[in-house]
Scaffold this active site. Sequence first.
Site, PDB file in Angstrom:
ATOM      1  CG  ASP A 622      -2.149  -0.915   1.120  1.00  0.00           C
ATOM      2  OD1 ASP A 622      -2.431  -1.351  -0.024  1.00  0.00           O
ATOM      3  OD2 ASP A 622      -2.533  -1.360   2.088  1.00  0.00           O
ATOM      4  NE  ARG A 694      -3.025   3.098   0.872  1.00  0.00           N
ATOM      5  CZ  ARG A 694      -3.274   3.503   2.395  1.00  0.00           C
ATOM      6  NH1 ARG A 694      -2.599   4.469   2.890  1.00  0.00           N
ATOM      7  NH2 ARG A 694      -3.894   2.321   2.925  1.00  0.00           N
TER       8      ARG A 694
END
Length: 741
Positions: A622, A694
């Site tokens: 991630d 993100r």
Amino acid sequence: MADAVPVKLRRLVVVGLGLIGGSFAKGLREKGVFEEVLGVDRDPETRRLAVELGVVDRCEESLEQACREADVIQLAVPILAMEKVLAELSRYDLGNAVLTDVGSAKGNVVRAARATFGSMPPRFVPGHPIAGSEQSGVEAANAELFRRHKVILTPLADTDPQALALVDSLWCELGADVEHMDVDHHDEVLAATSHLPHLLAFTLVDSLAKRSENLEIFRYAAGGFRDFTRIAGSDPVMWHDIFLANREAVLRILDVFRGDLDALREAVDSGDGHQLLGVFTRARVAREHFSKILARRAYVDAMHNNDLIYLAQPGGSLSGRVRVPGDKSISHRSIMLGSLAEGTTEVEGFLEGEDALATIQAFRDMGVVIEGPQHGRVTVHGVGLHGLKPPPGPLYLGNSGTSMRLLSGLLAAQSFDTTLTGDASLSKRPMNRVAKPLREMGAVIETGPEGRPPLTIRGGQRLTGMNYEMPMASAQVKSCLLLAGLYAAGETAVTEPAPTRDHTERMLRGFGYPVDVQGSTARVESGHKLSATHIEVPADISSAAFFLVAASIAEGSEIVLEHVGINPTRTGVIDILKLMGADITLENQREVGGEPVADLCVRSAKLKGIDIPEDLVPLAIDEFPVLFVAAANAEGRTVLRGAEELRVKESDRIQVMADGLKALGVKCEPTPDGIIIDGGAYGGGEVWSHGDHRIAMSFSVASLRAGGPIRIHDCANVATSFPTFLGLASQTGIRVAVESN
Ligand code: NAP
């Protein structure tokens, strides 16, 4: 949204020039959508005022006269007058006119139209604006009344699509948000959300006012009474009409409510505090949830579209001590295990994001009393492994795949049936990866086509433990099976092909439940219990990653990130940054509830490009978007391979990051399973995050070394995953904010 109104239309006729009809007429007249806006009202004074106030161009006394050559006829008379007006209209030749209405209940209008016209005219589009005010009459007409309000249209199967599109476009022209709904559904929804509350407000005020000591009651009436009864000031005649018109749906919801009120009375009578706390905590959270939805809507609307833009100014350095929000995976599990434990579990540092809140709601629906979250604190009154109750309806899990996959394991072993549903995106995710092995354990699970949600899980099955070799590495599948294993006869063992997050195993032990882990196999057996505990959720390393990179690349930085979870299945980002030369030290290392945590001290450093070891890829999956920013600021070349999974995350993170980096002038080349980045100076520019939180935060970090400002499009999702990001960024020295326009 419907398209704009197609061509200039000739004549709009509004029948009933009160608050709603007057506002509709005035708004469209000001927009110049029709050559002529004509009003019909039975009161001559209203007709005079309507022209004087600019609500209509002119009025007609005769409905027949007015409707000749009309393109659109809007019926805005009181709901009980609709039948009479429709009966009159049915005698006239309406040509090709589109007929529509604004009545607050829809079933009765459709029934009246059928009765008077013989069948529902295809060019009749029933509608209902969810807007109003406590005023009425033409004097209250307001061209802006419907702006940013919902309008529900309830077309029937044979409604003419062109007529529907035209009515759609007129409401859009007035700034409304148009939705379509089935007639019966509309009446049920409105009975619950609008009609019942009005009934309660009227009756509460009346009930108190009738009493002999009423003066006392009203003299001491505090804000609560005022707030709750504000709507009792609404027009009595209109509401009398609505209850008569929407009789069946109102009676149904009233009976449900009466049952709930009786249960509450019983709880007060018997001193059942647990029941009271359960109702009040659920209600409070539901209310907060609605407020957030409404607030976000208003915010997004204020921006006029969904493109929330961040503007990140170049330069700056980081300093200070901060704590980023709690770990999502651990937040979910704290609620699940706390609910199944015996005793009261206190949770601190809980992530108050939509996904973890969905898990709380699911357990509340199964009878668990959960207080909070408030400032990250949650109190879970555990019911034990066998204490869950059947939920009143399907469990709605929003966008949370973790909730759905983990819950399916423990629900497979309950005595009652459950159905798990989610939003549009969750409804597309594959669930066979959990349904298949659970079936092998004896579970009965029905899925939608191709194994997608909704899942219906049949209760009352006897599960048997098994040895399961997972075909793919997935912490969610592993956790699901271990949770089912708490109930299955004998031992349940799960073997994974590569290491995945082990939060479930650790937390089970934290609750005193034995878990045996040997190499890549985790085992549980049934027959033990979970004992309530205290959980301090560590700060999420995935959120900390933005600040790790930011402080590393911005000269003169020194920052401490407090209480970050450093579970070895998650620390790939630290290892990779250290390989690049980052100056990160782990201070005050300790273990909390079975999870290792530390304060991370980061100082700026000269980074160098590296070949990222493939075995670190799953441990930092991630964090790659922000690691690409680190690579862009490193000396030399960084190469990532074996990360094809990045292409199927919230966005294609390889392509989207490569596009953004190139826009800033960074030399980089995406490959099928990774990227090659040559570090060096870069400028400012315009980048798109494609709704991926993100990516948006990564380019905010990139601004620290950019030659000019970076405008980042499509940043709204940051608020759901990391609500405090902008605040923490400005507190530490990253100069990013929502662009004001
Ligand atoms: P309003 O302010 O009382 O206006 C109704 C108007 O219609 C009045 O001017 C009335 O005249 C006129 N009228 C009554 N019967 C008529 C007839 N047979 N022919 C021509 N005109 C007639 O009411 P409103 O609040 O605008 O409500 C109108 C409709 O909108 C209702 O069906 C209601 O359910 C719906 N609605 C209201 C709200 C809200 O919050 N107010 C919200 C959504 C939908 P008189 O004054 O002479 O009776």
